[in-house]
Write a protein that holds these residues in place. Structure first.
Motif, mmCIF file in Angstrom:
data_model
loop_
_atom_site.group_PDB
_atom_site.id
_atom_site.type_symbol
_atom_site.label_atom_id
_atom_site.label_comp_id
_atom_site.label_asym_id
_atom_site.label_seq_id
_atom_site.Cartn_x
_atom_site.Cartn_y
_atom_site.Cartn_z
ATOM 1 N N ALA A 52 82.562 -22.843 6.803
ATOM 2 C CA ALA A 52 83.990 -22.897 6.864
ATOM 3 C C ALA A 52 84.068 -22.408 5.058
ATOM 4 N N ALA A 53 85.216 -21.529 4.891
ATOM 5 C CA ALA A 53 85.637 -21.167 3.645
ATOM 6 C C ALA A 53 87.078 -21.858 3.502
ATOM 7 N N SER A 54 87.265 -21.906 2.102
ATOM 8 C CA SER A 54 88.336 -22.734 1.483
ATOM 9 C C SER A 54 88.625 -21.866 0.021
ATOM 10 N N GLY A 55 89.916 -22.053 -0.239
ATOM 11 C CA GLY A 55 90.400 -21.252 -1.580
ATOM 12 C C GLY A 55 90.874 -20.217 -1.268
ATOM 13 N N SER A 56 90.651 -19.230 -1.761
ATOM 14 C CA SER A 56 91.345 -17.772 -1.973
ATOM 15 C C SER A 56 90.687 -17.121 -0.635
ATOM 16 N N THR A 57 90.955 -17.505 0.432
ATOM 17 C CA THR A 57 90.119 -16.879 1.660
ATOM 18 C C THR A 57 90.932 -15.636 1.970
ATOM 19 N N PHE A 58 92.231 -15.283 1.828
ATOM 20 C CA PHE A 58 92.647 -14.117 2.119
ATOM 21 C C PHE A 58 91.955 -12.965 1.328
ATOM 22 N N SER A 59 91.123 -13.015 0.231
ATOM 23 C CA SER A 59 90.417 -12.041 -0.454
ATOM 24 C C SER A 59 89.079 -11.951 0.152
ATOM 25 N N CYS B 107 75.532 -19.323 3.995
ATOM 26 C CA CYS B 107 76.339 -18.420 4.306
ATOM 27 C C CYS B 107 76.979 -17.665 3.061
ATOM 28 N N ASN B 108 77.406 -16.386 3.225
ATOM 29 C CA ASN B 108 78.281 -15.990 2.023
ATOM 30 C C ASN B 108 79.428 -15.324 2.282
ATOM 31 N N ALA B 109 80.172 -14.996 1.391
ATOM 32 C CA ALA B 109 81.603 -14.288 1.674
ATOM 33 C C ALA B 109 81.526 -13.314 0.507
ATOM 34 N N GLU B 110 82.189 -12.047 0.892
ATOM 35 C CA GLU B 110 82.171 -11.062 -0.082
ATOM 36 C C GLU B 110 83.760 -10.726 -0.266
ATOM 37 N N THR B 111 84.439 -10.790 -1.429
ATOM 38 C CA THR B 111 85.681 -10.740 -1.785
ATOM 39 C C THR B 111 86.011 -9.657 -2.557
ATOM 40 N N PHE B 112 87.287 -9.262 -2.531
ATOM 41 C CA PHE B 112 87.812 -8.192 -3.332
ATOM 42 C C PHE B 112 89.285 -8.714 -3.768
ATOM 43 N N LEU B 113 89.274 -8.796 -5.151
ATOM 44 C CA LEU B 113 90.437 -9.544 -5.836
ATOM 45 C C LEU B 113 90.708 -8.976 -6.929
ATOM 46 N N ARG B 114 91.932 -8.641 -7.404
ATOM 47 C CA ARG B 114 92.276 -8.045 -8.628
ATOM 48 C C ARG B 114 91.291 -7.062 -9.012
ATOM 49 N N GLY B 115 90.865 -5.964 -8.118
ATOM 50 C CA GLY B 115 90.026 -4.862 -8.229
ATOM 51 C C GLY B 115 88.675 -5.328 -8.757
ATOM 52 N N GLU B 116 88.260 -6.294 -8.199
ATOM 53 C CA GLU B 116 86.862 -7.041 -8.578
ATOM 54 C C GLU B 116 86.064 -7.464 -7.118
ATOM 55 N N TYR B 117 84.967 -6.994 -7.071
ATOM 56 C CA TYR B 117 84.276 -7.600 -5.874
ATOM 57 C C TYR B 117 83.506 -8.703 -6.296
#
Length: 118
Positions: free
Chosen positions: A22-29, A94-104
């Protein structure tokens, strides 16, 4: 982004387990979520991944036994593991890859132990 993995345990060879993360925080990213595993004395290896749109990718050796799925509404990724073998024994991350404010970025969960007895 914080990741909480669960569902590991001890199972006999041939059995099944379902891992959740389960992910929490800035999950939209979050774009891609995935699973890796690390057996004692070995390097961490890729297991499976899934994109936000549902596209999946698997380690060749695990195709047909493991299935990754994702519930975007719950921000949760699952790993269904069937026909487990002793060599599947490992800590699963588990891992999650995010993209936020131009940064992966890549985030990791704490790992859950899977032990398969023969």
């Amino acid at each position: 982004v914080q990741l909480q993995a669960s569902g590991g345990g001890l199972v006999q060879a041939g059995g099944s387990l379902r891992l959740s993360c389960a992910a929490s925080g800035s999950t939209f990213s979050i774009n891609t979520m995935g699973w890796y595993r690390q057996a004692p004395g070995k390097q961490r290896e890729f297991v499976a991944s899934i994109t936000r749109g549902g596209g999946t990718n698997y380690a060749d050796s695990l195709k047909g036994r493991f299935t990754i799925s994702r519930d975007n509404a719950k921000n949760t990724v699952y790993l269904q593991m069937n026909s487990l073998k002793p060599e599947d024994t490992a800590v699963y991350y588990c891992n999650a890859e995010t993209f936020l404010r131009g940064e992966y970025k890549t985030y990791w969960g704490q790992g859950t132990q899977v032990t398969v007895s023969s």
